[in-house]
Design an enzyme around this catalytic site. Structure first.
Site, PDB file in Angstrom:
ATOM      1  N   VAL A  61       0.859  -1.305   0.066  1.00  0.00           N
ATOM      2  CA  VAL A  61       0.021  -0.035  -0.067  1.00  0.00           C
ATOM      3  C   VAL A  61       0.766   1.137   0.048  1.00  0.00           C
ATOM      4  CG1 VAL A  61      -2.044  -0.991   1.104  1.00  0.00           C
ATOM      5  CG2 VAL A  61      -0.249   0.028   2.368  1.00  0.00           C
ATOM      6  N   ASN A  87      -8.015  -0.279   4.747  1.00  0.00           N
ATOM      7  CA  ASN A  87      -7.654  -0.735   6.087  1.00  0.00           C
ATOM      8  C   ASN A  87      -6.464  -1.167   6.396  1.00  0.00           C
ATOM      9  OD1 ASN A  87      -8.859  -2.506   8.252  1.00  0.00           O
ATOM     10  ND2 ASN A  87      -7.870  -4.205   7.228  1.00  0.00           N
ATOM     11  N   SER A 139      -8.939   5.879  13.037  1.00  0.00           N
ATOM     12  CA  SER A 139      -8.909   5.327  14.409  1.00  0.00           C
ATOM     13  C   SER A 139      -9.329   6.381  15.365  1.00  0.00           C
ATOM     14  CB  SER A 139      -7.397   5.004  14.835  1.00  0.00           C
ATOM     15  OG  SER A 139      -7.082   4.862  16.039  1.00  0.00           O
ATOM     16  N   TYR A 152       0.988   8.026  14.764  1.00  0.00           N
ATOM     17  CA  TYR A 152      -0.035   6.927  14.584  1.00  0.00           C
ATOM     18  C   TYR A 152      -1.357   8.055  14.483  1.00  0.00           C
ATOM     19  CZ  TYR A 152      -3.561   3.318  14.422  1.00  0.00           C
ATOM     20  OH  TYR A 152      -4.659   2.395  13.904  1.00  0.00           O
ATOM     21  N   ALA A 153      -1.396   8.647  15.595  1.00  0.00           N
ATOM     22  CA  ALA A 153      -2.655   9.714  15.729  1.00  0.00           C
ATOM     23  C   ALA A 153      -2.639  10.944  14.573  1.00  0.00           C
ATOM     24  CB  ALA A 153      -2.404  10.261  17.085  1.00  0.00           C
ATOM     25  N   ALA A 154      -1.449  11.245  14.443  1.00  0.00           N
ATOM     26  CA  ALA A 154      -1.281  12.270  13.443  1.00  0.00           C
ATOM     27  C   ALA A 154      -1.567  11.714  11.841  1.00  0.00           C
ATOM     28  CB  ALA A 154       0.410  12.987  13.089  1.00  0.00           C
ATOM     29  N   LYS A 156      -3.647   8.828  11.395  1.00  0.00           N
ATOM     30  CA  LYS A 156      -4.982   8.788  11.220  1.00  0.00           C
ATOM     31  C   LYS A 156      -5.827  10.223  11.209  1.00  0.00           C
ATOM     32  CE  LYS A 156      -5.057   4.192  11.159  1.00  0.00           C
ATOM     33  NZ  LYS A 156      -5.612   3.410  10.088  1.00  0.00           N
TER      34      LYS A 156
END
Lengths: 242, 89
Positions: A61, A87, A139, A152-154, A156
């Site tokens: 991906v 996903n 998320s 990860y937060a940035a 998502k």
């Protein structure tokens, strides 16, 4: 229900498998393409169980070329592509002060760049069909941004913003783009130890983790004809945390 | 297909793909597709048009600068299509 051609990335994971099963149950004529990269044992098992309706396809991906090849193969076989579920994702948690640059870049590439590449790859087909559904799995971290997940937060949160922006661009072409934000799930991607799991459950008003099938049901709904007026939405599925 | 037929077909592609309320034969060959005083298309229309030209004629418009030149009006689109067809013969 019209038969549809559906591509799901990260299809070897718990949520990817649940989403694939949801679309398999929806219509006996749905054609499901399981995008996989390194791990493919579960996807191949599902394909073996449903040889006429499931196919496994190699898809890195993070690579635009890999996306182009995968979409070309699908369109060559079916002459269409109706649904893309972005996903695939991964997290690698650490405090930002000590986060390796490689970890930042890798998580952004896997979770955000991948969605960009995927949308670019399918849009020409969906535009020419004047129809399509893109569902991006973000998320709860996109909305709550917990400590230790800056990468990860940035990424998502970026997925949520990309979803909204793209949705506005293609709304009048009959393409909907929505994001789903799962909270804690009983899935193989969850790496909490027992005390961590207990603390997490205490934060959830429903006092339990979600099942992948509960998120998959929402994804299937967002892809169905009845959801045609829903676009640029962010649906959180988290047992009521926020 | 001669030049007149090609332009007529391109106008039909415009009307059908962009769901225009204008009839194909009401679009002048040199009518600007974008901006005031023209057909009033926007960037989303341009996106659809790029995809439609690829699908119908195999004409790939890969960058914004090329798009600006090709998508000015029906004349410029027809010229690009003809050039592409000549090169790929």
């Amino acid at each position: 229900m019209n038969p549809r051609v559906i591509l799901i990335t990260g299809a070897n994971g718990g949520l990817g498998q649940a989403i694939a099963r949801a679309f398999l149950q929806e219509s006996a004529e749905n054609q499901i393409w399981l995008g996989v990269h390194r791990r493919l044992d579960k996807a191949e098992k599902l394909t073996a169980e449903n040889p006429d309706r499931c196919r496994t396809i190699t898809l890195d991906v993070t690579s635009p070329d890999s996306w182009k090849a995968a979409v070309a193969e699908i369109v060559a076989r079916h002459q269409r592509l109706d649904v893309l579920v972005n996903n695939a994702g991964h997290h690698q948690d650490s405090l930002l002060a000590t986060m390796a640059l490689d970890s930042w870049q890798k998580i952004l590439a896997l979770n955000l760049d991948s969605v960009f590449h995927g949308c670019q790859a399918v849009l020409p087909t969906m535009i020419s069909q004047r129809n399509g559904r893109i569902i991006n799995i973000a998320s709860l971290s996109a909305l709550s941004a917990p400590a230790g997940q800056a990468n990860y937060a940035a990424a998502k949160a970026g997925v949520v913003a990309l979803t909204q922006s793209l949705a506005k661009e293609v709304a009048r072409i009959g393409i909907t783009v929505n994001a789903v934000c799962p909270g804690y799930l009983d899935a193989d991607s969850l790496t909490l130890d027992e005390p961590g799991r207990k603390r997490a459950v205490e934060r959830i008003p429903m006092r339990r983790f979600g099942k992948p099938s509960e998120v998959a049901a929402a994804v299937r709904f967002l892809a169905c004809a009845e959801a045609s007026y829903i676009t640029a939405s962010t649906l959180k599925i988290d047992g009521g945390i926020l | 297909m001669n030049n007149l037929e090609l332009k007529s077909q391109i106008k039909q592609v415009l009307v059908e793909n962009l769901m225009l309320q204008t009839a194909a034969d009401e679009i002048a060959d040199d009518l600007p597709l974008f901006g005031p005083g023209g057909l009033g298309l926007d960037s989303v229309d341009a996106l659809q048009l790029v995809v439609a030209l690829d699908k119908n004629y195999g004409l790939k418009i890969s960058d914004a600068e090329a798009a600006k030149g090709i998508l000015k009006n029906v004349n410029t689109i027809a010229a690009a299509v003809q050039q592409h067809q000549t090169l790929t013969k």
